[in-house]
Design a protein around this motif. Structure first.
Motif, PDB file in Angstrom:
ATOM      1  N   HIS A 216       0.843  -1.192   0.000  1.00 27.37           N
ATOM      2  CA  HIS A 216       0.000   0.000   0.000  1.00 27.37           C
ATOM      3  C   HIS A 216       0.876   1.238   0.000  1.00 27.37           C
ATOM      4  CE1 HIS A 216      -2.357  -3.141   2.266  1.00 27.37           C
ATOM      5  NE2 HIS A 216      -3.116  -2.909   1.216  1.00 27.37           N
ATOM      6  N   VAL A 217       0.446   2.219  -0.774  1.00 26.19           N
ATOM      7  CA  VAL A 217       1.214   3.471  -0.893  1.00 26.19           C
ATOM      8  C   VAL A 217       0.246   4.650  -0.787  1.00 26.19           C
ATOM      9  CG1 VAL A 217       2.747   4.867  -2.335  1.00 26.19           C
ATOM     10  CG2 VAL A 217       2.927   2.365  -2.388  1.00 26.19           C
ATOM     11  N   PHE A 218       0.658   5.650  -0.033  1.00 28.70           N
ATOM     12  CA  PHE A 218      -0.066   6.921   0.020  1.00 28.70           C
ATOM     13  C   PHE A 218       0.890   7.991  -0.480  1.00 28.70           C
ATOM     14  CE2 PHE A 218      -0.680  10.915   2.394  1.00 28.70           C
ATOM     15  CZ  PHE A 218      -1.941  11.257   1.945  1.00 28.70           C
ATOM     16  N   VAL A 219       0.458   8.771  -1.463  1.00 29.43           N
ATOM     17  CA  VAL A 219       1.303   9.824  -2.008  1.00 29.43           C
ATOM     18  C   VAL A 219       0.480  11.095  -2.110  1.00 29.43           C
ATOM     19  CG1 VAL A 219       0.780   9.076  -4.375  1.00 29.43           C
ATOM     20  CG2 VAL A 219       2.759  10.542  -3.946  1.00 29.43           C
ATOM     21  N   ALA A 220       1.062  12.209  -1.699  1.00 34.31           N
ATOM     22  CA  ALA A 220       0.304  13.463  -1.700  1.00 34.31           C
ATOM     23  C   ALA A 220       1.244  14.655  -1.775  1.00 34.31           C
ATOM     24  CB  ALA A 220      -0.555  13.579  -0.448  1.00 34.31           C
ATOM     25  N   PRO A 296      -3.115   6.128  10.894  1.00 34.49           N
ATOM     26  CA  PRO A 296      -3.098   7.377  10.127  1.00 34.49           C
ATOM     27  C   PRO A 296      -4.095   7.427   8.977  1.00 34.49           C
ATOM     28  CG  PRO A 296      -1.311   5.972   9.408  1.00 34.49           C
ATOM     29  CD  PRO A 296      -1.996   5.235  10.523  1.00 34.49           C
ATOM     30  N   VAL A 297      -4.959   6.427   8.851  1.00 37.95           N
ATOM     31  CA  VAL A 297      -5.806   6.309   7.665  1.00 37.95           C
ATOM     32  C   VAL A 297      -6.668   7.546   7.460  1.00 37.95           C
ATOM     33  CG1 VAL A 297      -7.548   4.913   6.503  1.00 37.95           C
ATOM     34  CG2 VAL A 297      -5.835   3.808   7.942  1.00 37.95           C
ATOM     35  N   VAL A 354      -9.586  -0.560   3.241  1.00 40.40           N
ATOM     36  CA  VAL A 354      -8.736   0.071   2.234  1.00 40.40           C
ATOM     37  C   VAL A 354      -7.371  -0.595   2.150  1.00 40.40           C
ATOM     38  CG1 VAL A 354      -7.602   2.229   1.589  1.00 40.40           C
ATOM     39  CG2 VAL A 354      -9.947   2.259   2.432  1.00 40.40           C
ATOM     40  N   LEU A 355      -6.851  -1.056   3.286  1.00 43.82           N
ATOM     41  CA  LEU A 355      -5.475  -1.540   3.326  1.00 43.82           C
ATOM     42  C   LEU A 355      -5.386  -3.053   3.487  1.00 43.82           C
ATOM     43  CD1 LEU A 355      -3.914   1.207   5.649  1.00 43.82           C
ATOM     44  CD2 LEU A 355      -4.080   1.177   3.158  1.00 43.82           C
TER      45      LEU A 355
END
Length: 548
Positions: A216-220, A296-297, A354-355
């Motif tokens: 899983h990756v979060f990018v912002a 942290p979701v 989600v994860l």
């Protein structure tokens, strides 16, 4: 020479955002405050990045809206891609308005907001910040608390005597340990790698959750030229291996050119769903991560700590100034704990969906989300963030002590529309309410009731404002023009004429004019101050941040 015993009203331990914000509020309320931080200097590292509209309204209450606004990036939308790389959900943030006066979701760089908060303390001569100071021990009695403070520079110790001690010293809180308070909950096996990087130009307007069960990756994009890339660490991997420069390049390469990026910070962390078994030990209170840790979701860890700071600070000021009994402080945990628990549970449930690391389950999730997205009611549920627990107090400092029924307005977070001020300027409502209690009066209210509302306001040091419709022209002192019609709509929806707002803008009570006497009696049972009870001794100086 520094005296061996130093006195203050409130000693705050930990100068992260929560501790610094609390010190700003106490400064605003005229409370002598000493804020100590273990580190010798600000850490200057990016950590939290998420700010919602409630958090911005809290910064506004501290007189810091303008400098904070300059540090924020407004997120236009959040994308979610699934197991096969295709988009399965999109949450459009731009234009989303929950009625609190600010955009629903923004990102920032933590060092910048901490700079703003620390600079804000310079407004108050009765607030002092000291670095390189740690609390090694404390004892308390019926009149105060004595803390042993150690100086990291030379190892010397001194005693600080305070009325109250606030622990905002993070998830590994020393004060929580000294108090013997346990953290209850779970630390998950899942680890994340958080990478903060700086580019030579602003990044693209990207906010994406890559919900690939493999990783899983979060990018912002964050504020300025900063970006954040978080990715899971699989159970067969070691964090120290992934922190090597060549591996970090691999993680950021799908989104930016690694040769043009400067790595500001790369660190591993684990998911937590933990809460202190109690948030108070006599004159010691826990705030922020010292009281609760969450996944942290939803990006609500810091936001929850800011709510703690706002809730507790005005109550401490009321007690310290002699305008409320100490029992008011019992409502801090009573009010905040249920909301934090709801936020924790929502974060955990959303994380499981989600994860998920199960590929068949991820494929099913993607297909279900695409199908549900065709249903208008489900679209609204997702795109309006209805899954996020709304700000609400069910029990505590409110008329009757609890919400009488589900539709009762008491304990709700009062809206903040733009309104007309005396002089013709259009501003956010809170700018006219001041830092203390406020009484709002509907325009259709009888003159005798208006006078009674003013008497109530004067008795608790509140600001009383009469709402007038736009057709009435420009507001006079003591009036506010309902420019958008939202205040009139709120009063008519709840069939009331008088509303009393707490300093943190939750609704204490709202009644018809015929019930004003009972409202007055109930409020005066809690707040028994003189005029000016919750008004600072002098207005805070105008503040303009020098943060770039």
């Amino acid at each position: 020479m520094t005296p061996r015993v130093e006195e203050t009203d409130v000693l705050i331990v930990g100068c992260g955002p929560v501790g610094a914000l609390t010190a700003n509020f106490l400064g605003l309320y005229g409370v002598r405050t000493l804020l100590v931080e273990r580190q010798l200097a600000p850490h200057g590292l990016p950590r939290a990045i998420t700010c919602d509209d409630e958090a911005m309204r809290i910064y506004q209450a501290a007189g810091l809206a303008e400098p904070m606004d300059a540090q924020m990036y407004d997120v236009p939308q959040v994308e979610m891609t699934g197991a096969n790389g295709e988009l399965f959900a999109r949450v459009v943030i731009q234009g989303l308005d929950f009625g609190y006066g600010f955009p629903a979701l923004r990102f920032f760089s933590q060092p910048n907001i901490e700079d703003v908060l620390r600079q804000g303390l310079s407004r108050f001569p009765h607030v002092e910040l000291r670095f390189g100071q740690s609390v090694e021990a404390y004892s308390q009695d019926s009149h105060g608390i004595s803390a042993t403070v150690r100086d990291a520079r030379d190892g010397t110790e001194r005693t600080v005597r305070a009325r109250y001690l606030l622990a905002s010293d993070g998830g590994r809180s020393t004060l929580r340990r000294l108090a013997g308070i346990e953290m209850v909950g779970s630390t998950y096996d899942e680890q994340m790698l958080a990478i903060s990087l700086l580019l030579p130009e602003p990044p693209p307007p990207l906010c994406r959750m890559v919900c690939d069960p493999h990783r899983h990756v979060f990018v912002a994009r964050c504020s300025g030229n900063e970006m954040r890339v978080d990715c899971t660490i699989r159970q067969d991997e070691k964090a120290e291996e992934l922190l090597r420069p060549e591996r970090i390049r691999e993680f950021i390469a799908p989104f930016v050119d690694p040769d043009r990026a400067t790595i500001l910070r790369a660190a591993a962390y684990v998911f937590n769903r933990r809460m202190a078994s109690r948030w108070r030990e006599g004159r010691l209170f826990l705030l922020g991560d010292a009281a609760h840790l969450m996944p942290p979701v939803l990006g609500q860890g810091l936001c929850s700590g800011l709510r703690d700071a706002h809730n507790l600070s005005w109550k401490l000021a009321s007690v310290l100034h002699g305008h409320a009994d100490e029992t008011l402080l019992n409502t801090y945990e009573q009010e905040r704990r249920p909301h934090v628990e709801a936020m924790l549970d929502t974060s955990v449930h959303m994380g499981r969906v989600v994860l998920t690391g199960n590929r068949p389950m991820a494929m099913l999730r993607d297909n279900v989300f695409r199908a549900l997205d065709r249903i208008p009611r489900v679209q609204r549920f997702i795109r309006n963030f209805e899954f996020k627990p709304r700000p609400l107090i069910s029990r505590g400092f409110m008329l009757g002590g609890s919400r009488a029924h589900r539709q009762a307005p008491e304990g709700t977070y009062f809206p903040q529309p733009r309104v007309g001020a005396p002089g013709g300027e259009v501003v956010r409502l809170d700018e006219l309410l001041g830092p203390g209690f406020a009484v709002l009066v509907h325009p259709d209210t009888r003159e005798t009731v208006r006078r009674g509302a003013q008497v109530l306001a004067d008795s608790v040091g509140a600001r009383c404002l009469r709402i007038i419709p736009p057709r009435s022209g420009q507001a006079q002192p003591g009036e506010v023009v309902d420019t958008e019609g939202k205040l009139d709509a709120w009063f008519r929806e709840h069939k009331v004429e008088i509303a009393v707002l707490r300093p943190d803008r939750y609704l204490y009570g709202a009644v018809r004019g015929s019930h004003l006497a009972s409202l007055s009696t109930a409020l005066r049972g809690w707040i028994h101050g003189s005029p000016g009870a919750m008004v600072p001794p002098a207005p805070a100086p105008a503040f303009k941040s020098s943060v770039g």
